[in-house]
Scaffold this motif. Structure first.
Motif, short mmCIF file in Angstrom:
data_model
loop_
_atom_site.label_atom_id
_atom_site.label_comp_id
_atom_site.label_asym_id
_atom_site.label_seq_id
_atom_site.Cartn_x
_atom_site.Cartn_y
_atom_site.Cartn_z
N LEU A 122 0.89 -1.25 0.13
CA LEU A 122 0.02 -0.02 0.06
C LEU A 122 0.81 1.32 0.01
N TYR A 123 1.88 1.32 0.70
CA TYR A 123 2.76 2.57 0.84
C TYR A 123 3.33 2.64 -0.55
N PHE A 124 3.94 1.57 -1.37
CA PHE A 124 4.24 2.16 -2.65
C PHE A 124 3.37 2.30 -3.51
N CYS A 125 2.03 1.73 -3.47
CA CYS A 125 1.06 2.15 -4.40
C CYS A 125 0.68 3.50 -4.41
N LYS A 126 0.72 3.97 -3.23
CA LYS A 126 0.29 5.54 -2.88
C LYS A 126 1.42 6.55 -3.26
N LEU A 127 2.70 5.83 -3.03
CA LEU A 127 3.86 6.73 -3.41
C LEU A 127 4.24 6.83 -4.79
N PHE A 128 4.07 5.90 -5.64
CA PHE A 128 4.45 5.83 -7.05
C PHE A 128 3.18 6.30 -8.12
N ASP A 129 3.60 6.83 -8.98
CA ASP A 129 2.44 7.24 -10.04
C ASP A 129 2.02 6.23 -10.98
N GLY A 130 2.89 5.13 -11.04
CA GLY A 130 2.62 4.10 -12.12
C GLY A 130 3.62 3.04 -12.06
N MET A 131 3.22 1.97 -13.08
CA MET A 131 4.15 1.00 -13.08
C MET A 131 4.45 0.79 -14.64
N ARG A 132 5.56 0.17 -15.00
CA ARG A 132 6.03 -0.03 -16.30
C ARG A 132 6.04 -1.53 -16.58
N HIS A 133 5.59 -1.82 -17.74
CA HIS A 133 5.55 -3.09 -18.28
C HIS A 133 6.65 -3.49 -19.46
N ASP A 134 7.42 -4.39 -19.03
CA ASP A 134 8.55 -4.64 -20.12
C ASP A 134 8.79 -6.11 -20.44
N SER A 135 8.07 -7.06 -20.10
CA SER A 135 8.08 -8.59 -20.38
C SER A 135 6.89 -9.04 -19.99
N GLY A 136 6.67 -10.26 -20.30
CA GLY A 136 5.34 -11.09 -20.38
C GLY A 136 4.37 -10.35 -21.05
N ASP A 137 3.01 -11.28 -20.73
CA ASP A 137 1.82 -10.78 -21.39
C ASP A 137 1.33 -9.51 -21.05
N PRO A 138 1.22 -8.58 -21.95
CA PRO A 138 0.96 -7.14 -21.11
C PRO A 138 -0.63 -7.09 -20.90
N PHE A 139 -1.41 -7.74 -21.52
CA PHE A 139 -3.01 -7.81 -21.21
C PHE A 139 -3.35 -8.27 -19.70
N GLU A 140 -2.43 -9.56 -19.52
CA GLU A 140 -2.46 -10.10 -17.95
C GLU A 140 -1.96 -9.13 -17.15
N TRP A 141 -0.66 -8.63 -17.53
CA TRP A 141 0.17 -7.79 -16.75
C TRP A 141 -0.93 -6.62 -16.37
N GLY A 142 -1.60 -6.18 -17.29
CA GLY A 142 -2.37 -5.05 -16.94
C GLY A 142 -3.52 -5.22 -15.88
N GLU A 143 -4.12 -6.48 -16.28
CA GLU A 143 -5.17 -6.83 -15.47
C GLU A 143 -4.86 -7.03 -13.89
#
Length: 395
Positions: free
Chosen positions: A269-290
């Motif tokens: 929760l701390y990092f979820c509130k602290l950071f503005d977003g996340m970056r995808h760079d491997s694996g299935d991007p649709f599964e990752w986003g979900e």
């Protein structure tokens, strides 16, 4: 003629990480290893040309106007700009020779202080790519390149319902050439307007009045596997150190250094509130986003207040499919690389230069795409999997 004309001809995240290294780990010693993932590529005949371009790279210094530009970026601190005013690449940290084990391959390693080797990665890869493309395929087919690029840009520009879909150029490392990269940036700005969010390349951002884009790369989190305090806490330590350096700025977290499952366990929760977003760079991007959206919901964070950055081997079709799938559920950004800067007919090289050791200890990128995992110590890789409870990849 030098392939790299400026020390700014690199990705922004190299400077943002370098600043943090200067302030927090100026004595760290590292090693990087080159790998060509494209099968059957003969790079050995180009060793002399690559070596000559490295010599030219090592002659570069920051110009006063370049230092002034960096000083104007809100997250760059004055002492770091002063350091860059003294900085120069040192050839003694580069080992380049023909490979003893891979036919036609080259062995390219960096060994030395992290602070003095961190900027090598992007220009070295751009040098290898341009030397190879020029020698093997001759001059760029500019007309064909422009035809392909225009078709991609117009497709996005004219698509109904994609008015908020924006692209960023992430294509420095594997581009056809510096000159072609320049044309790509100009054409995208002219065709897409505000849908072209900017470029990761600081030189072109300065030249064309664009926003330089980028935060952190894999090596930042990899290094903390050796920097401590203990391996299991390495991701948490890396994110804490980043937040301490930038105090809420540059808040996009990379998720695939030890795999998404391990990332989600650490990104509380701390990092979820602290950071503005996340970056995808491997694996299935649709599964990752979900899974990222579900993770945010589980921590009572509205995904529409966070940005999901997609950057893994994207082409225009994949960009539009991802945007359509997640539209209205989160903010999105798309970093597109080789598909923009090296699509003129001949196939681009798949090349990387990754950190494999820090302070004498092995480190690894344990990717969600098995072929992108990189480590030169199988024993350490097995131990990393055990510590983070990451199962071995299917054969």
């Amino acid at each position: 003629m030098p392939i790299i004309p400026s020390l700014l001809d690199t990705d922004l995240y190299k400077f943002t990480m370098m600043q943090a290294v200067l302030h927090q780990h100026p004595g760290a010693q590292v090693e990087y290893l080159f790998r060509c993932r494209s099968p059957g590529v003969d790079l050995a005949p180009h060793l002399d040309a690559i070596s000559a371009q490295i010599d030219a790279l090592c002659a570069l210094r920051m110009r006063p106007d370049e230092l002034g530009y960096l000083r104007g970026l809100r997250f760059i601190k004055p002492d770091f700009v002063d350091f860059l005013g003294l900085f120069q690449f040192d050839r003694k940290y580069v080992q380049l020779r023909r490979s003893d084990t891979e036919p036609g391959g080259i062995e390219l390693r960096l060994r030395g202080p992290w602070l003095h080797t961190i900027l090598f990665e992007v220009p070295l890869l751009a040098i290898v790519s341009e030397v190879y493309m020029r020698a093997e395929h001759g001059p760029a087919d500019r007309d064909e390149g422009l035809r392909r690029l225009h078709a991609k840009a117009v497709r996005l520009r004219d698509a109904v319902g994609f008015e908020d879909c924006t692209l960023t150029d992430f294509g420095t490392r594997r581009r056809w050439s510096h000159a072609w990269h320049d044309e790509v940036v100009v054409q995208l700005r002219e065709t897409l307007g505000t849908r072209f969010a900017g470029t990761s390349n600081v030189h072109f951002a300065m030249k064309h009045g664009l926003v330089p884009q980028g935060t952190m790369a894999h090596e930042w989190l990899q290094a903390f596997q050796a920097l401590g305090p203990r391996l299991r806490d390495s991701q948490v330590a890396a994110f804490d150190s980043w937040a301490r350096e930038y105090r809420g700025d540059l808040g996009i977290a990379l998720t695939d250094v030890i795999g998404l499952e391990a990332f989600l366990r650490d990104f509380d929760l701390y990092f979820c509130k602290l950071f503005d977003g996340m970056r995808h760079d491997s694996g299935d991007p649709f599964e990752w986003g979900e899974r990222i959206i579900a993770h945010l919901h589980a921590h009572r964070i509205d995904p529409m207040t966070r940005t999901l950055v997609f950057s893994d081997g994207l082409d225009m079709e994949r960009v539009m499919a991802l945007y359509a799938h997640f539209r209205g559920r989160c903010r999105m950004s798309f970093g597109v690389g080789t598909h923009l800067t090296n699509d003129l007919g001949p196939k681009a090289l798949q090349i990387v230069l990754k950190m494999v050791r820090c302070n004498g200890q092995p480190v690894a990128k344990l990717s969600d795409t098995p072929g992108k995992t990189m480590c030169d110590d199988p024993g350490y890789l097995a131990y990393l999997r055990q510590v983070f409870a990451v199962p071995a990849a299917e054969p």
